[in-house]
Write an enzyme that holds these catalytic residues in place. Sequence first.
Site, PDB file in Angstrom:
ATOM      1  CG  ASN A   7      13.505 -16.742 123.605  1.00 53.10           C
ATOM      2  OD1 ASN A   7      14.502 -17.457 123.627  1.00 53.10           O
ATOM      3  ND2 ASN A   7      12.824 -16.413 124.683  1.00 53.10           N
ATOM      4  CE  LYS A  14       8.885 -19.265 125.219  1.00 53.88           C
ATOM      5  NZ  LYS A  14       9.479 -18.768 126.445  1.00 53.88           N
ATOM      6  NE  ARG A  91      16.241 -14.831 126.669  1.00 51.17           N
ATOM      7  CZ  ARG A  91      16.080 -15.882 127.436  1.00 51.17           C
ATOM      8  NH1 ARG A  91      15.357 -16.891 127.030  1.00 51.17           N
ATOM      9  NH2 ARG A  91      16.629 -15.922 128.614  1.00 51.17           N
ATOM     10  CG  HIS A 180      15.988 -13.562 134.648  1.00 51.03           C
ATOM     11  ND1 HIS A 180      16.005 -14.116 135.924  1.00 51.03           N
ATOM     12  CD2 HIS A 180      15.414 -14.490 133.846  1.00 51.03           C
ATOM     13  CE1 HIS A 180      15.482 -15.328 135.884  1.00 51.03           C
ATOM     14  NE2 HIS A 180      15.123 -15.592 134.637  1.00 51.03           N
ATOM     15  CG  HIS A 208      12.569 -12.204 136.284  1.00 53.55           C
ATOM     16  ND1 HIS A 208      12.229 -11.687 135.054  1.00 53.55           N
ATOM     17  CD2 HIS A 208      12.420 -13.544 136.160  1.00 53.55           C
ATOM     18  CE1 HIS A 208      11.891 -12.653 134.237  1.00 53.55           C
ATOM     19  NE2 HIS A 208      12.006 -13.805 134.886  1.00 53.55           N
ATOM     20  N   GLY A 210      10.051 -16.235 138.753  1.00 50.45           N
ATOM     21  CA  GLY A 210       9.320 -17.186 137.908  1.00 50.45           C
ATOM     22  C   GLY A 210       9.825 -18.579 138.229  1.00 50.45           C
ATOM     23  CG  ASN A 211       9.130 -22.487 136.212  1.00 50.92           C
ATOM     24  OD1 ASN A 211       8.826 -23.029 137.265  1.00 50.92           O
ATOM     25  ND2 ASN A 211       8.444 -22.607 135.101  1.00 50.92           N
ATOM     26  NE  ARG A 241      17.124 -22.775 136.763  1.00 50.44           N
ATOM     27  CZ  ARG A 241      16.984 -21.672 136.053  1.00 50.44           C
ATOM     28  NH1 ARG A 241      17.777 -20.640 136.274  1.00 50.44           N
ATOM     29  NH2 ARG A 241      16.059 -21.590 135.127  1.00 50.44           N
ATOM     30  N   GLY A 333       5.960 -13.164 140.485  1.00 47.95           N
ATOM     31  CA  GLY A 333       5.926 -11.739 140.824  1.00 47.95           C
ATOM     32  C   GLY A 333       4.659 -11.053 140.334  1.00 47.95           C
ATOM     33  CD  GLU A 334       4.353 -10.355 134.911  1.00 50.91           C
ATOM     34  OE1 GLU A 334       3.378 -10.714 134.228  1.00 50.91           O
ATOM     35  OE2 GLU A 334       5.498 -10.220 134.437  1.00 50.91           O
ATOM     36  CD  GLU A 384      12.579 -11.807 129.608  1.00 49.60           C
ATOM     37  OE1 GLU A 384      11.554 -12.468 129.846  1.00 49.60           O
ATOM     38  OE2 GLU A 384      13.720 -12.245 129.768  1.00 49.60           O
TER      39      GLU A 384
HETATM   40  P1  ADP Z   1       9.727 -19.034 133.480  1.00 48.99           P
HETATM   41  O1  ADP Z   1      10.914 -18.777 134.346  1.00 48.99           O
HETATM   42  O2  ADP Z   1       9.606 -20.446 133.010  1.00 48.99           O
HETATM   43  O3  ADP Z   1       9.505 -18.001 132.386  1.00 48.99           O
HETATM   44  P2  ADP Z   1       7.287 -17.895 134.595  1.00 48.99           P
HETATM   45  O4  ADP Z   1       7.748 -16.491 134.658  1.00 48.99           O
HETATM   46  O5  ADP Z   1       6.263 -18.257 133.574  1.00 48.99           O
HETATM   47  O6  ADP Z   1       8.490 -18.903 134.496  1.00 48.99           O
HETATM   48  O7  ADP Z   1       6.731 -18.282 136.057  1.00 48.99           O
HETATM   49  C1  ADP Z   1       6.214 -19.529 136.353  1.00 48.99           C
HETATM   50  C2  ADP Z   1       5.850 -19.545 137.830  1.00 48.99           C
HETATM   51  O8  ADP Z   1       4.805 -18.600 138.059  1.00 48.99           O
HETATM   52  C3  ADP Z   1       5.334 -20.903 138.307  1.00 48.99           C
HETATM   53  O9  ADP Z   1       5.937 -21.236 139.533  1.00 48.99           O
HETATM   54  C4  ADP Z   1       3.867 -20.624 138.497  1.00 48.99           C
HETATM   55  O10 ADP Z   1       3.321 -21.435 139.494  1.00 48.99           O
HETATM   56  C5  ADP Z   1       3.883 -19.178 138.931  1.00 48.99           C
HETATM   57  N1  ADP Z   1       2.520 -18.640 138.859  1.00 48.99           N
HETATM   58  C6  ADP Z   1       1.739 -18.475 137.786  1.00 48.99           C
HETATM   59  N2  ADP Z   1       0.503 -18.062 138.146  1.00 48.99           N
HETATM   60  C7  ADP Z   1       0.496 -17.980 139.509  1.00 48.99           C
HETATM   61  C8  ADP Z   1      -0.474 -17.641 140.499  1.00 48.99           C
HETATM   62  N3  ADP Z   1      -1.694 -17.306 140.142  1.00 48.99           N
HETATM   63  N4  ADP Z   1      -0.099 -17.667 141.797  1.00 48.99           N
HETATM   64  C9  ADP Z   1       1.147 -18.014 142.157  1.00 48.99           C
HETATM   65  N5  ADP Z   1       2.105 -18.363 141.273  1.00 48.99           N
HETATM   66  C10 ADP Z   1       1.794 -18.349 139.974  1.00 48.99           C
END
Ligand code: ADP
Length: 398
Positions: A7, A14, A91, A180, A208, A210-211, A241, A333-334, A384
């Site tokens: 990736n 990565k 990727r 994604h 999904h 995340g950031n 964003r 989400g996780e 992924e």
């Molecule tokens: P990317 O889009 O960069 O791959 P990730 O999937 O790694 O992002 O998600 C990053 C986000 O997940 C950040 O906003 C981070 O704060 C959030 N996150 C990670 N751990 C926790 C947690 N324990 N509680 C709430 N949010 C979390």
Amino acid sequence: MKILVLNCGSSSLKYQLFAMEQEQVLAKGLVEKIGLADAIITHKTGDGQKIVNQTAIPDHAKAIELVLAALTDKNHGVISSMKEIDAVGHRTVHGGTTYAKSVLIDDKVVAELKRLIKLAPLHNPPGILGIEACEKIMPGVPMVAVFDTSFHQTMPAKSYIYGIPYEYYEKYGVRRYGFHGTSHRFVAQRMAELLGKPFDDCKIITCHLGNGSSIAAIENGKVVDTSMGFTPLEGLMMGTRCGNIDPAIIPFLMEEETMDIPAINAMMNKKSGLLGISGISSDMRDIEQAAAQGNERAQLALDIFHHNVIKTVGGYIALMNGVDGIAFTAGIGENGPATRKLVCEQFAYAGLQFDAAANQCRGKEVEISKPGSKIRAFVVPTDEELMIARDTKALASK
Ligand code: ADP
């Protein structure tokens, strides 16, 4: 069969090496600061050893050479020679309308990826560098491109055509592509297994978060709609964003603030979202902590984030005339019970019986709806890289 998954970002790479018999990760790692004299390679073996090495890495070719050296190292290597790698999966961010599935890479594919740079000027070029470097270093090894956009190519036109003159779609391919996709496909397929139904016979919503965040509605194995659009800027408000805004805000601010195109793009991509509203951070953990301590702008950012997710999930339930299961994946989400709780509780009216105790988990696959719940909800960690490795295996074995 051993498969290397790459990736490539503009200054990072990565990688994961899989033994496909048990879908086991033999080693993985990250090269950072490619192009600089103090680049870093962090290599982890499947049995938990971590090796960090700082050195000058001028380009992606050198980075890949170092990855191969780490994988075959006498002390911490996991294979004895590069020849053990049967195929490489790349990727690839944008496959345009050309690639509705993953594809075995040849010269024609590379030429098409170059043509598609216009649609993903930041993301496709490093992927191409990675492919070309591998061709040089590992000639003859089959390579597969797995696209972030391809799963969403199953969307109907009513979901991907924008309400602007049709000629821009025809002339430039201005339409919703969605991103994604590899994650949405992995999670949706797993959801179907968890629901005990065939993938092409269920209604699933994958969140999904995340950031970068996006949501997809998947009915009978096909994407009905997804929140990201022509670029990954559309849809939910994210870490930095802006997501959906009134498009008229853009010319308004460009005029009022005398911003040029790079400045307005930077504002929307890097200075907005959780960061722009809270003024403190783009990271959900920081925002949740600040809100808990009474920071009103952090609370507002949090409220907007949840509002957006709920609105999108609700819209997708309406589009599919119901839903069998909702999946939460990626960083928030996780790992974010608070977000999952607020979203799931909102759909009690539609038959989602939320299990608050089960929801107190982080980073593992868990059902967070109660037995008998009409709509089921799960945390499904995304993978992924494994999805890329599976596609690569399937195409390289042909
Ligand atoms: P990317 O889009 O960069 O791959 P990730 O999937 O790694 O992002 O998600 C990053 C986000 O997940 C950040 O906003 C981070 O704060 C959030 N996150 C990670 N751990 C926790 C947690 N324990 N509680 C709430 N949010 C979390």
